[in-house]
Design an enzyme around this catalytic site. Sequence first.
Site, PDB file in Angstrom:
ATOM      1  N   GLY A 135       0.427  -1.541   0.229  1.00  0.00           N
ATOM      2  CA  GLY A 135      -0.159   0.465   0.120  1.00  0.00           C
ATOM      3  C   GLY A 135       0.862   1.093   0.232  1.00  0.00           C
ATOM      4  O   GLY A 135       1.801   0.690   0.291  1.00  0.00           O
ATOM      5  N   ASP A 136       0.339   2.623   0.017  1.00  0.00           N
ATOM      6  CA  ASP A 136       0.295   3.256  -0.070  1.00  0.00           C
ATOM      7  C   ASP A 136       1.589   3.860  -1.553  1.00  0.00           C
ATOM      8  O   ASP A 136       2.497   4.579  -1.283  1.00  0.00           O
ATOM      9  CB  ASP A 136       1.692   4.130   1.333  1.00  0.00           C
ATOM     10  CG  ASP A 136       0.423   3.936   2.244  1.00  0.00           C
ATOM     11  OD1 ASP A 136      -1.017   3.952   2.132  1.00  0.00           O
ATOM     12  OD2 ASP A 136       0.491   3.595   3.566  1.00  0.00           O
TER      13      ASP A 136
ATOM     14  N   LYS B  19      -0.836   5.820  -5.588  1.00  0.00           N
ATOM     15  CA  LYS B  19      -2.172   5.558  -6.761  1.00  0.00           C
ATOM     16  C   LYS B  19      -3.241   5.941  -6.917  1.00  0.00           C
ATOM     17  O   LYS B  19      -3.195   6.817  -7.467  1.00  0.00           O
ATOM     18  CB  LYS B  19      -2.735   4.265  -5.883  1.00  0.00           C
ATOM     19  CG  LYS B  19      -1.912   2.800  -5.640  1.00  0.00           C
ATOM     20  CD  LYS B  19      -2.969   1.897  -4.858  1.00  0.00           C
ATOM     21  CE  LYS B  19      -3.042   1.923  -3.253  1.00  0.00           C
ATOM     22  NZ  LYS B  19      -2.055   2.069  -2.798  1.00  0.00           N
TER      23      LYS B  19
ATOM     24  N   GLY C 298      -6.038   5.602   2.216  1.00  0.00           N
ATOM     25  CA  GLY C 298      -5.381   7.491   1.853  1.00  0.00           C
ATOM     26  C   GLY C 298      -4.662   7.407   0.867  1.00  0.00           C
ATOM     27  O   GLY C 298      -3.537   7.051   0.856  1.00  0.00           O
ATOM     28  N   HIS C 299      -5.579   8.516   0.334  1.00  0.00           N
ATOM     29  CA  HIS C 299      -4.963   8.274  -1.073  1.00  0.00           C
ATOM     30  C   HIS C 299      -4.655  10.062  -1.658  1.00  0.00           C
ATOM     31  O   HIS C 299      -5.468  10.602  -1.125  1.00  0.00           O
ATOM     32  CB  HIS C 299      -5.641   7.942  -2.692  1.00  0.00           C
ATOM     33  CG  HIS C 299      -5.818   6.170  -2.421  1.00  0.00           C
ATOM     34  ND1 HIS C 299      -6.728   5.488  -3.530  1.00  0.00           N
ATOM     35  CD2 HIS C 299      -5.034   5.572  -1.189  1.00  0.00           C
ATOM     36  CE1 HIS C 299      -6.642   4.330  -2.825  1.00  0.00           C
ATOM     37  NE2 HIS C 299      -5.922   4.280  -1.852  1.00  0.00           N
ATOM     38  N   THR C 300      -2.949  10.063  -1.338  1.00  0.00           N
ATOM     39  CA  THR C 300      -3.393  11.716  -1.242  1.00  0.00           C
ATOM     40  C   THR C 300      -2.992  12.137  -3.404  1.00  0.00           C
ATOM     41  O   THR C 300      -2.207  11.530  -4.221  1.00  0.00           O
ATOM     42  CB  THR C 300      -1.474  12.050  -0.387  1.00  0.00           C
ATOM     43  OG1 THR C 300      -1.209  11.282   0.291  1.00  0.00           O
ATOM     44  CG2 THR C 300      -1.276  13.402  -0.782  1.00  0.00           C
TER      45      THR C 300
ATOM     46  N   GLN D 150      -5.523  -0.123  -0.970  1.00  0.00           N
ATOM     47  CA  GLN D 150      -4.201  -0.904  -0.668  1.00  0.00           C
ATOM     48  C   GLN D 150      -3.314  -1.730  -1.441  1.00  0.00           C
ATOM     49  O   GLN D 150      -2.609  -0.653  -2.530  1.00  0.00           O
ATOM     50  CB  GLN D 150      -4.752  -2.771   0.651  1.00  0.00           C
ATOM     51  CG  GLN D 150      -5.099  -1.710   1.891  1.00  0.00           C
ATOM     52  CD  GLN D 150      -6.650  -1.398   1.506  1.00  0.00           C
ATOM     53  OE1 GLN D 150      -7.315  -1.870   0.889  1.00  0.00           O
ATOM     54  NE2 GLN D 150      -7.072  -0.135   1.830  1.00  0.00           N
TER      55      GLN D 150
ATOM     56  N   ARG E 229       6.076   5.063   8.963  1.00  0.00           N
ATOM     57  CA  ARG E 229       5.660   3.685   7.802  1.00  0.00           C
ATOM     58  C   ARG E 229       7.124   3.304   7.644  1.00  0.00           C
ATOM     59  O   ARG E 229       8.699   4.588   8.130  1.00  0.00           O
ATOM     60  CB  ARG E 229       5.507   4.383   6.431  1.00  0.00           C
ATOM     61  CG  ARG E 229       3.823   4.656   6.354  1.00  0.00           C
ATOM     62  CD  ARG E 229       3.681   4.879   4.436  1.00  0.00           C
ATOM     63  NE  ARG E 229       3.155   5.634   4.215  1.00  0.00           N
ATOM     64  CZ  ARG E 229       2.830   6.400   3.275  1.00  0.00           C
ATOM     65  NH1 ARG E 229       3.368   7.134   3.161  1.00  0.00           N
ATOM     66  NH2 ARG E 229       1.124   6.724   3.311  1.00  0.00           N
TER      67      ARG E 229
HETATM   68  P1  GDP Z   1      -1.367   5.521  -2.400  1.00  0.00           P
HETATM   69  O1  GDP Z   1      -2.222   5.080  -0.547  1.00  0.00           O
HETATM   70  O2  GDP Z   1      -0.502   5.041  -3.450  1.00  0.00           O
HETATM   71  O3  GDP Z   1      -2.402   6.619  -2.957  1.00  0.00           O
HETATM   72  O4  GDP Z   1       0.084   6.680  -1.360  1.00  0.00           O
HETATM   73  P2  GDP Z   1      -0.004   7.616  -0.148  1.00  0.00           P
HETATM   74  O5  GDP Z   1      -1.087   8.351  -0.542  1.00  0.00           O
HETATM   75  O6  GDP Z   1      -1.039   6.848   0.342  1.00  0.00           O
HETATM   76  O7  GDP Z   1       1.258   7.941   0.095  1.00  0.00           O
HETATM   77  C1  GDP Z   1       1.898   8.204  -1.225  1.00  0.00           C
HETATM   78  C2  GDP Z   1       2.478   9.453  -0.742  1.00  0.00           C
HETATM   79  O8  GDP Z   1       3.549   9.414  -0.934  1.00  0.00           O
HETATM   80  C3  GDP Z   1       2.282  10.472  -0.861  1.00  0.00           C
HETATM   81  O9  GDP Z   1       1.982  11.339   0.567  1.00  0.00           O
HETATM   82  C4  GDP Z   1       2.309  11.389  -1.810  1.00  0.00           C
HETATM   83  O10 GDP Z   1       1.852  12.795  -2.109  1.00  0.00           O
HETATM   84  C5  GDP Z   1       3.504  10.879  -2.031  1.00  0.00           C
HETATM   85  N1  GDP Z   1       3.995  10.818  -3.830  1.00  0.00           N
HETATM   86  C6  GDP Z   1       3.924  10.625  -4.828  1.00  0.00           C
HETATM   87  N2  GDP Z   1       4.624  10.643  -4.794  1.00  0.00           N
HETATM   88  C7  GDP Z   1       5.697  10.622  -4.556  1.00  0.00           C
HETATM   89  C8  GDP Z   1       7.323  11.112  -6.088  1.00  0.00           C
HETATM   90  O11 GDP Z   1       7.765   9.963  -6.030  1.00  0.00           O
HETATM   91  N3  GDP Z   1       7.932  11.705  -4.564  1.00  0.00           N
HETATM   92  C9  GDP Z   1       7.789  11.809  -3.513  1.00  0.00           C
HETATM   93  N4  GDP Z   1       8.741  12.197  -2.739  1.00  0.00           N
HETATM   94  N5  GDP Z   1       6.861  11.705  -3.002  1.00  0.00           N
HETATM   95  C10 GDP Z   1       5.665  11.294  -3.769  1.00  0.00           C
HETATM   96  P1  IMO Z   2      -3.721   2.736   0.508  1.00  0.00           P
HETATM   97  O1  IMO Z   2      -5.061   2.203  -0.721  1.00  0.00           O
HETATM   98  C1  IMO Z   2      -1.218   0.921   4.053  1.00  0.00           C
HETATM   99  C2  IMO Z   2      -2.982  -2.331   6.619  1.00  0.00           C
HETATM  100  C3  IMO Z   2      -2.746  -1.477   7.510  1.00  0.00           C
HETATM  101  C4  IMO Z   2      -2.721  -3.313   8.628  1.00  0.00           C
HETATM  102  C5  IMO Z   2      -3.392  -4.128   7.858  1.00  0.00           C
HETATM  103  C6  IMO Z   2      -5.329  -3.992   7.867  1.00  0.00           C
HETATM  104  O2  IMO Z   2      -4.252   3.708   1.425  1.00  0.00           O
HETATM  105  O3  IMO Z   2      -2.102   2.514   0.232  1.00  0.00           O
HETATM  106  P2  IMO Z   2      -7.506  -2.820   7.879  1.00  0.00           P
HETATM  107  O4  IMO Z   2      -7.759  -1.145   8.818  1.00  0.00           O
HETATM  108  O5  IMO Z   2      -7.186  -2.669   6.352  1.00  0.00           O
HETATM  109  O6  IMO Z   2      -7.639  -3.998   8.691  1.00  0.00           O
HETATM  110  O7  IMO Z   2      -5.884  -3.173   8.519  1.00  0.00           O
HETATM  111  O8  IMO Z   2      -3.441  -3.745   6.171  1.00  0.00           O
HETATM  112  N1  IMO Z   2      -3.545  -0.798   5.671  1.00  0.00           N
HETATM  113  C7  IMO Z   2      -2.623  -0.106   4.718  1.00  0.00           C
HETATM  114  N2  IMO Z   2      -1.227   0.040   4.845  1.00  0.00           N
HETATM  115  N3  IMO Z   2      -1.609   2.109   2.732  1.00  0.00           N
HETATM  116  C8  IMO Z   2      -3.392   1.583   3.241  1.00  0.00           C
HETATM  117  O9  IMO Z   2      -4.639   2.241   1.957  1.00  0.00           O
HETATM  118  C9  IMO Z   2      -3.403   0.170   4.305  1.00  0.00           C
HETATM  119  N4  IMO Z   2      -4.764   0.330   4.392  1.00  0.00           N
HETATM  120  C10 IMO Z   2      -4.531  -0.958   5.067  1.00  0.00           C
HETATM  121  O10 IMO Z   2      -2.253  -0.891   8.024  1.00  0.00           O
HETATM  122  O11 IMO Z   2      -1.420  -3.593   8.311  1.00  0.00           O
HETATM  123 MG    MG Z   3      -2.070   5.599   0.779  1.00  0.00          MG
END
Ligand code: GDP
Ligand code: IMO
Ligand code: MG
Length: 419
Positions: free
Chosen positions: A12-13, A16, A40-42, A221, A302
């Site tokens: 995850g994170d 996306k 959490g999609h930023t 995720q 993380r």
């Molecule tokens: P998602 O859950 O897959 O949508 O990702 P998140 O939003 O949880 O986490 C990605 C983090 O990295 C966010 O804070 C984004 O703003 C940041 N981000 C995305 N792409 C880049 C990149 O290429 N470089 C840096 N430094 N940050 C990035």
């Molecule tokens: P995005 O879409 C990262 C992790 C939690 C925990 C496990 C189970 O932003 O990438 P849950 O609440 O689903 O029962 O938790 O999955 N987890 C994530 N880790 N990014 C996420 O979503 C996540 N959604 C759940 O930290 O380890």
């Molecule tokens: Mg996220």
Amino acid sequence: MQTDVLLGLQWGDEGKGKIVDVLTSNYDIIARFQGGPNAGHTLEFDGIKHVLHTIPSGIFHKGSINIIGNGVVIDPIIFENEIKSIDKLDMKISELLIAKKAHLILPTHKLLDAASEQAKGKNKIGSTLKGIGPTYMDKTGRNGLRVGDISAANFKDRYDKLKQKHIQILNFYDFDYEIWDLEEKWFASLETLKKFQHIESEHYLHKALKEGKKILAEGAQGTLLDIDFGSYPFVTSSNTITAGACTGLGISPNKIKDVFGIFKAYCTRVGSGPFPTELFDEVGKHMQKVGNEFGATTGRPRRCGWIDLPALKYAINVNGVTQLMMMKGDVISGLDKIKVCTHYHFNGEKINYLPFEANDGLIPIFEELPGWQEDLMQLQDLSDAPQSFHDYIRYLEKELETPISIVSVGPDRKQTFFR
Ligand code: GDP
Ligand code: IMO
Ligand code: MG
């Protein structure tokens, strides 16, 4: 007729949200297919930083249609807050439709999540405490309440019945809780949910495909958190993989064309569970600090480590990835060496795949590549990137046998290069 799927290949994170936002102008419809407010999609653009939890990441492109699919679980309170924070931006946004078959997260689902984690003690999953596990349990247990049920005359009765069942389980846990305040908010927030058009997303999407519309299915995720193929039991409760887009939207496999697999140039994990390449040294701290690796939903730090090729190859195979997207290359600038895990030592053997026993005793074997010093966030053109960065990308493409079509070097929309 085309549906493309975009999903995470790690834990995850991966970024996306950012890439869905970048790609939305190529699509008519953006549809989230699973997960819930654990995500959490930023998105970052024009000086705005915005985090979405339930709403698809195409929302800021007026003209597109955004759909919350049947595979998603919705907490009406969080949904209402998301709507309010989007309204505050005072921007033109796209139309948002919600699948009638999407399940609702009840206040007691959140309590059950917390109670279950408390009971597990040091073996806890590290869940986001958003009620995800208990809601999907009620879905598969055939007890759940769905968006399409809200207007039914017996909705309150069904709610009370399910709540009573939850309270019995909570008593079993011997867990202290307070529900009344939460419950009042929950019923009030259903009014916001009701303002949106509720659709039978499978019919809607079939028709759209027939009309030649292009759909992008947005995952939440990552593959290693998938309920079937992730590092069980340290996973989430839905299918995060390509197959989840079929069941989470009602689109058949033969309507899926491209599968975009997103990964970080390194690796992170939030919550408990195995992480073979995890770093506990200065390099790990560098990744956490420079990459701002703190959860977009819970704010938890993380865990960080080097890229893991056997795990990525596994994810590529499980999903049928056709194109890769490499995120956050900028974060590993300034390091002398970049390490890549190519194999594991396991039970005295050298293996190149992720075994069933992946939760225990995998020792990574690394290959070292030269690092680069330049600040990639300032890049205007990918061809100006240092040679060792290009070499890293080509090395990964060769090892993963899949083209890397997007390289991201910063959180902003503009810091994205197509190859
Ligand atoms: P998602 O859950 O897959 O949508 O990702 P998140 O939003 O949880 O986490 C990605 C983090 O990295 C966010 O804070 C984004 O703003 C940041 N981000 C995305 N792409 C880049 C990149 O290429 N470089 C840096 N430094 N940050 C990035
Ligand atoms: P995005 O879409 C990262 C992790 C939690 C925990 C496990 C189970 O932003 O990438 P849950 O609440 O689903 O029962 O938790 O999955 N987890 C994530 N880790 N990014 C996420 O979503 C996540 N959604 C759940 O930290 O380890
Ligand atoms: Mg996220």
